[in-house]
Design a protein around this motif. Structure first.
Motif, PDB file in Angstrom:
ATOM      1  N   THR A  14      59.718  45.310  64.778  1.00 23.52           N
ATOM      2  CA  THR A  14      59.776  46.086  63.514  1.00 23.52           C
ATOM      3  C   THR A  14      60.140  47.228  63.501  1.00 23.52           C
ATOM      4  O   THR A  14      61.114  48.044  62.686  1.00 23.52           O
ATOM      5  N   THR A  15      60.049  47.799  65.451  1.00 22.67           N
ATOM      6  CA  THR A  15      60.771  48.964  65.725  1.00 22.67           C
ATOM      7  C   THR A  15      61.144  48.961  67.096  1.00 22.67           C
ATOM      8  O   THR A  15      61.687  48.110  67.299  1.00 22.67           O
ATOM      9  N   SER A  16      61.620  49.835  67.506  1.00 20.59           N
ATOM     10  CA  SER A  16      61.902  50.370  68.800  1.00 20.59           C
ATOM     11  C   SER A  16      60.971  50.278  70.100  1.00 20.59           C
ATOM     12  O   SER A  16      60.827  49.892  71.512  1.00 20.59           O
ATOM     13  N   GLY A  17      59.661  50.284  69.687  1.00 20.84           N
ATOM     14  CA  GLY A  17      58.443  49.815  70.323  1.00 20.84           C
ATOM     15  C   GLY A  17      57.625  48.552  71.380  1.00 20.84           C
ATOM     16  O   GLY A  17      58.356  47.200  70.824  1.00 20.84           O
ATOM     17  N   CYS A  18      56.649  48.496  71.315  1.00 23.44           N
ATOM     18  CA  CYS A  18      56.167  47.602  72.240  1.00 23.44           C
ATOM     19  C   CYS A  18      55.135  46.699  70.735  1.00 23.44           C
ATOM     20  O   CYS A  18      54.096  47.410  70.693  1.00 23.44           O
ATOM     21  N   VAL A  19      54.544  45.762  71.810  1.00 29.07           N
ATOM     22  CA  VAL A  19      54.029  45.049  70.599  1.00 29.07           C
ATOM     23  C   VAL A  19      52.951  44.021  71.403  1.00 29.07           C
ATOM     24  O   VAL A  19      53.862  43.955  73.018  1.00 29.07           O
ATOM     25  N   THR A  20      51.591  43.454  71.455  1.00 30.33           N
ATOM     26  CA  THR A  20      51.177  42.510  72.498  1.00 30.33           C
ATOM     27  C   THR A  20      51.591  41.237  72.454  1.00 30.33           C
ATOM     28  O   THR A  20      52.144  40.921  71.083  1.00 30.33           O
ATOM     29  N   LYS A  21      51.566  40.171  73.199  1.00 36.91           N
ATOM     30  CA  LYS A  21      52.123  38.898  72.870  1.00 36.91           C
ATOM     31  C   LYS A  21      51.449  38.239  71.875  1.00 36.91           C
ATOM     32  O   LYS A  21      51.499  37.597  71.086  1.00 36.91           O
ATOM     33  N   ARG A  22      49.843  38.758  72.035  1.00 40.77           N
ATOM     34  CA  ARG A  22      49.042  37.767  70.509  1.00 40.77           C
ATOM     35  C   ARG A  22      49.338  38.449  68.728  1.00 40.77           C
ATOM     36  O   ARG A  22      49.681  38.174  68.424  1.00 40.77           O
ATOM     37  N   THR A  23      49.773  40.258  69.244  1.00 41.63           N
ATOM     38  CA  THR A  23      50.376  40.488  67.617  1.00 41.63           C
ATOM     39  C   THR A  23      51.715  40.343  67.535  1.00 41.63           C
ATOM     40  O   THR A  23      51.880  39.750  66.461  1.00 41.63           O
ATOM     41  N   LEU A  24      52.429  39.837  68.536  1.00 43.90           N
ATOM     42  CA  LEU A  24      53.429  39.472  67.914  1.00 43.90           C
ATOM     43  C   LEU A  24      53.422  38.175  67.596  1.00 43.90           C
ATOM     44  O   LEU A  24      54.273  37.296  66.749  1.00 43.90           O
ATOM     45  N   HIS A  25      52.695  37.125  68.389  1.00 47.80           N
ATOM     46  CA  HIS A  25      52.363  35.934  67.674  1.00 47.80           C
ATOM     47  C   HIS A  25      51.905  35.804  66.627  1.00 47.80           C
ATOM     48  O   HIS A  25      52.082  35.258  65.347  1.00 47.80           O
ATOM     49  N   ALA A  84      57.697  45.309  56.984  1.00 49.69           N
ATOM     50  CA  ALA A  84      56.264  45.433  58.345  1.00 49.69           C
ATOM     51  C   ALA A  84      56.602  46.822  58.993  1.00 49.69           C
ATOM     52  O   ALA A  84      58.070  47.207  58.763  1.00 49.69           O
ATOM     53  N   GLY A  85      55.970  46.795  59.981  1.00 51.89           N
ATOM     54  CA  GLY A  85      55.428  47.956  60.672  1.00 51.89           C
ATOM     55  C   GLY A  85      54.857  47.485  60.988  1.00 51.89           C
ATOM     56  O   GLY A  85      53.112  47.397  61.019  1.00 51.89           O
ATOM     57  N   CYS A  86      55.104  47.870  63.140  1.00 54.50           N
ATOM     58  CA  CYS A  86      54.116  47.822  63.740  1.00 54.50           C
ATOM     59  C   CYS A  86      53.488  48.548  64.990  1.00 54.50           C
ATOM     60  O   CYS A  86      52.898  49.880  64.359  1.00 54.50           O
ATOM     61  N   HIS A  87      54.338  48.953  65.739  1.00 55.91           N
ATOM     62  CA  HIS A  87      54.095  49.765  66.711  1.00 55.91           C
ATOM     63  C   HIS A  87      54.781  51.495  66.035  1.00 55.91           C
ATOM     64  O   HIS A  87      55.416  51.463  65.266  1.00 55.91           O
ATOM     65  N   ARG A 138      48.902  46.802  69.075  1.00 54.88           N
ATOM     66  CA  ARG A 138      47.969  45.855  68.375  1.00 54.88           C
ATOM     67  C   ARG A 138      47.406  45.829  66.951  1.00 54.88           C
ATOM     68  O   ARG A 138      46.792  45.234  66.334  1.00 54.88           O
ATOM     69  N   ALA A 139      48.801  46.155  65.826  1.00 57.37           N
ATOM     70  CA  ALA A 139      48.440  46.352  64.454  1.00 57.37           C
ATOM     71  C   ALA A 139      49.764  46.287  64.096  1.00 57.37           C
ATOM     72  O   ALA A 139      50.737  46.792  64.509  1.00 57.37           O
ATOM     73  N   CYS A 140      49.555  45.749  63.018  1.00 58.07           N
ATOM     74  CA  CYS A 140      51.494  45.382  61.768  1.00 58.07           C
ATOM     75  C   CYS A 140      50.735  46.029  60.751  1.00 58.07           C
ATOM     76  O   CYS A 140      49.748  45.859  60.298  1.00 58.07           O
ATOM     77  N   ASP A 141      51.563  47.032  60.135  1.00 61.10           N
ATOM     78  CA  ASP A 141      51.122  47.248  58.734  1.00 61.10           C
ATOM     79  C   ASP A 141      52.331  46.184  57.901  1.00 61.10           C
ATOM     80  O   ASP A 141      53.597  46.531  57.549  1.00 61.10           O
ATOM     81  N   TRP A 142      51.780  45.841  56.651  1.00 58.84           N
ATOM     82  CA  TRP A 142      52.210  44.805  55.928  1.00 58.84           C
ATOM     83  C   TRP A 142      53.031  45.228  54.779  1.00 58.84           C
ATOM     84  O   TRP A 142      51.575  45.735  53.625  1.00 58.84           O
ATOM     85  N   HIS A 188      44.998  52.452  51.693  1.00 62.12           N
ATOM     86  CA  HIS A 188      45.817  51.387  51.944  1.00 62.12           C
ATOM     87  C   HIS A 188      46.443  50.248  50.681  1.00 62.12           C
ATOM     88  O   HIS A 188      45.320  48.807  50.189  1.00 62.12           O
ATOM     89  N   ILE A 189      47.060  50.687  49.731  1.00 62.10           N
ATOM     90  CA  ILE A 189      46.945  50.488  48.136  1.00 62.10           C
ATOM     91  C   ILE A 189      48.801  49.487  48.115  1.00 62.10           C
ATOM     92  O   ILE A 189      49.090  49.636  47.839  1.00 62.10           O
ATOM     93  N   ASP A 190      49.599  50.697  49.496  1.00 63.38           N
ATOM     94  CA  ASP A 190      50.648  49.988  49.721  1.00 63.38           C
ATOM     95  C   ASP A 190      51.115  49.006  50.443  1.00 63.38           C
ATOM     96  O   ASP A 190      51.509  48.555  51.404  1.00 63.38           O
ATOM     97  N   HIS A 191      50.003  48.877  51.520  1.00 59.78           N
ATOM     98  CA  HIS A 191      50.125  48.018  52.170  1.00 59.78           C
ATOM     99  C   HIS A 191      48.913  47.492  53.283  1.00 59.78           C
ATOM    100  O   HIS A 191      47.797  47.643  52.604  1.00 59.78           O
ATOM    101  N   VAL A 192      48.974  45.897  53.859  1.00 62.76           N
ATOM    102  CA  VAL A 192      47.973  45.204  54.234  1.00 62.76           C
ATOM    103  C   VAL A 192      47.803  46.021  55.517  1.00 62.76           C
ATOM    104  O   VAL A 192      48.480  45.241  56.291  1.00 62.76           O
ATOM    105  N   HIS A 193      46.884  46.357  56.297  1.00 66.45           N
ATOM    106  CA  HIS A 193      46.711  46.230  57.598  1.00 66.45           C
ATOM    107  C   HIS A 193      45.734  45.327  58.973  1.00 66.45           C
ATOM    108  O   HIS A 193      45.286  44.735  58.201  1.00 66.45           O
TER     109      HIS A 193
END
Length: 351
Positions: free
Chosen positions: A238-249, A263-266, A278-282, A342-347
């Motif tokens: 979702t960005t140019s950053g990084c995530v963990t393997k578990r977050t990607l899964h 969605a946006g994660c890093h 280790r987090a994403c906003d949906w 958090h009424i505009d996304h699920v964290h």
């Protein structure tokens, strides 16, 4: 016509009386509910509104499931009330049958005792002692009547004993059905409470959430069966950053479940899990973030949250935030006091 001898009566009556005297009277049934009259319901097909979430359509809302559960609960409750009357009626039948049995026991016992003391009446001597042909016939008729009377008492006693046993069996069946109905009521209430509490109840979703979610493929675990700490080593989709393997899964599983909006994660800087990958906003929108403003966006957030919560253990989710509430696996839902409502996304934060 000569009468049949009844020399066997003493041997038949004495053990029978002894046996019947040992029958314990049934205790009266309490006015407790329960029903054995649901056989017709068992044979009939379930209507759509009576199906459970697993039996119904995949798009069934939790509100629909709760309504169906409420209907089944009321049906079981009505059956319990109906069985109360049945048990009371059967209690009366048992008492009446026992009274008839108890009234017959002394009569049959007296016959048996008389036969035992006197050795019974010899049929031949009784008839030969007649002084004339007419007296002989009268005595033959009398002997037949005596034997018929004794046999009748014996049959009445046997019938009374059978009636007591049959009434007790029917009463036992009612009590068993009562327990089954109470068990069904408790189970339905427990399942409804758990299902509702898991996704935040009325506070979070107002019931507008799918009754079941797709089952996610589990994330890899360590040799001890747990989730080891992971570094931010994977490219964030979702960005140019990084995530963990578990977050990607987790990200891939959420997408696979049909949640394909923005969605946006890093995120660089700041506390908590975003900078660690280790987090994403949906988001509820196809692009950007905006609060829910209609049934579509509100239910989208509810369903995404429910998917995450129901699959938290499989995916290794740390906590979920949605609609002013935060959910932890260990403690359930609590009011969230962070800056964002958090009424505009699920964290979703990961272990």
């Amino acid at each position: 016509m000569t009468a049949r001898p009844r020399g066997w009566l003493i041997w038949a009556l004495t053990p029978l009386v002894a046996a019947t005297m040992t029958i314990a009277p049934a205790s009266s049934a309490s006015a407790e509910p329960g029903s054995s009259s649901s056989s017709s319901d068992d044979k009939s097909k379930k209507s759509d509104e009576d199906k459970t979430a697993d039996e119904g359509d995949e798009d069934t809302l939790l509100n629909d499931v709760l309504e169906a559960t409420g209907r089944r609960y009321q049906t079981a409750k009505d059956a319990v009330a109906k069985s109360t009357k049945a048990q009371l009626a059967l209690s009366v039948q048992v008492k009446n049958a026992e009274a008839r049995r108890d009234a017959l026991i002394p009569q049959v016992s007296a016959v048996a005792n008389q036969q035992y003391r006197t050795g019974g009446v010899s049929t031949m001597s009784f008839l030969l002692d007649s002084g004339s042909t007419t007296a002989f016939l009268h005595r033959a008729i009398s002997l037949e009547e005596i034997n018929s009377l004794n046999d009748g008492k014996l049959r009445q006693l046997n019938a009374a004993i059978d009636e007591v046993q049959a009434s007790k069996a029917r009463l036992d069946a009612e009590v068993k059905a009562q327990k089954q109905n109470y068990s069904a009521m408790a189970k339905q209430k427990e399942e409804a409470d758990k299902a509702f509490a898991l996704v935040g109840g009325k506070t979070v979703t107002k019931g507008f959430v799918l009754a079941k979610s797709p089952v996610a493929d589990p994330a890899p675990r360590n040799s001890s069966g747990g989730f080891s700490p992971e570094a931010c080593t994977q490219d964030d989709p979702t960005t140019s950053g990084c995530v963990t393997k578990r977050t990607l899964h987790m990200y891939k599983e959420v997408r696979k479940a049909g949640f394909n909006r923005f969605a946006g994660c890093h995120r660089n800087g700041g506390p908590f899990e975003h900078p660690k990958g280790r987090a994403c906003d949906w988001s509820l929108q196809k692009s950007g973030f905006a609060p829910f403003h209609n049934d579509d966006t509100f239910q989208y957030g509810n369903n995404l949250m429910a998917f995450a919560v129901r699959n938290a253990d499989r995916l290794g989710i740390l906590y979920v935030i949605w609609n002013r509430m935060i959910w932890f696996p260990a403690s359930g839902w609590k009011t969230y006091h962070g800056v964002s409502a958090h009424i505009d996304h699920v964290h979703i934060s990961m272990l």
